[in-house]
Write a protein that holds these residues in place. Structure first.
Motif, PDB file in Angstrom:
ATOM      1  N   ASP A 181     -10.170   7.670  -8.574  1.00 34.73           N
ATOM      2  CA  ASP A 181      -8.887   6.752  -9.331  1.00 34.73           C
ATOM      3  C   ASP A 181      -8.861   7.033 -10.601  1.00 34.73           C
ATOM      4  O   ASP A 181      -7.815   6.772 -11.329  1.00 34.73           O
ATOM      5  N   SER A 182      -9.924   7.714 -11.160  1.00 37.99           N
ATOM      6  CA  SER A 182     -10.118   7.829 -12.730  1.00 37.99           C
ATOM      7  C   SER A 182     -10.396   9.361 -13.173  1.00 37.99           C
ATOM      8  O   SER A 182     -11.149   9.900 -12.369  1.00 37.99           O
ATOM      9  N   LEU A 197      -6.578  12.656  -7.457  1.00 34.46           N
ATOM     10  CA  LEU A 197      -6.425  11.176  -8.136  1.00 34.46           C
ATOM     11  C   LEU A 197      -5.821  10.297  -7.138  1.00 34.46           C
ATOM     12  O   LEU A 197      -4.734  10.622  -6.546  1.00 34.46           O
ATOM     13  N   TYR A 200      -2.919   6.842  -9.003  1.00 35.30           N
ATOM     14  CA  TYR A 200      -3.082   6.882 -10.390  1.00 35.30           C
ATOM     15  C   TYR A 200      -1.540   6.847 -10.867  1.00 35.30           C
ATOM     16  O   TYR A 200      -0.872   7.654 -10.541  1.00 35.30           O
TER      17      TYR A 200
END
Length: 213
Positions: A181-182, A197, A200
């Motif tokens: 997610d980051s 991702l 996101y």
């Protein structure tokens, strides 16, 4: 050569941040653990303001594990998985794990969260390896002190390569996958040919975005 399907955990496999969920779970089991709340959340606040680095903040946040016996912790994290952790997994994440495992990929979970409870994710039978931040357990008693570094950023790559060398596994990284997610996981994204991702919000011109529920 093996192909890997690498997954971050918090907000990638799970809908919530797992360490905070563990603390709330343990407070529900033992309300006296509320005594750790001011220090834990003040540490998170100082980390957000960049007064603490991630390692110091996490060691201060996790004071609630200090002095817990290994056998008691094993019982607690088993209950945590059954009652909470297993309930906050994204269905789409589990489907992707099963899909890629069925296509012959080895499934690795790599997270900055503590390994002592992430290991319960071996209950997902498709998972081959879990790598997380290690905390000291000396003479059967847990401490808030880390063993080594916080498993984040470049440390994730170092730990992954360490485990691959130990297991004598050669990897086709060009055809491997990474889900997170980051962008804090850029070192792992850069390692593989198929980065994604998860949920996101900002958009990205080089990495595809998947929306998981």
């Amino acid at each position: 050569m093996e192909k890997l399907a690498i997954f971050d955990v918090d907000y990638t496999l799970t809908k919530k941040e797992t360490l905070a969920q563990l603390y709330m779970f343990m407070m529900k089991k033992n309300p006296s653990f509320i005594i750790h709340a001011p220090r834990s959340f003040f540490s998170a606040f100082l980390y957000a303001l960049k007064f603490f680095d991630a390692k110091r903040a996490k060691e201060n946040f996790i004071t609630f594990i200090e002095g817990i016996k290994e056998e008691d912790m094993q019982r607690l994290v088993k209950e945590f998985y059954e009652e909470k952790l297993s309930k906050i997994l994204y269905e789409d994440a589990i489907k992707m794990i099963k899909k890629l495992k069925g296509e012959g990929f080895k499934v690795y979970l790599i997270s900055a969260s503590p390994e002592f409870y992430l290991n319960e994710l071996y209950n997902i039978k498709e998972v081959d390896k879990i790598i997380g931040t290690k905390f000291r357990c000396s003479n059967g008693i847990y401490s808030r002190k880390m063993e080594g570094e916080n498993c984040k950023g470049e440390e994730k790559v170092r730990r992954l390569k360490e485990e691959l060398k130990k297991d004598n596994i050669e990897v086709d990284f060009k055809n491997s996958y990474m889900f997170s997610d980051s962008l804090a996981d850029k070192p792992l994204f850069d390692l593989v040919g198929n980065p994604f991702l998860i949920n996101y919000k900002k958009g990205h011109d080089k990495i595809k975005i998947l929306n998981w529920k």
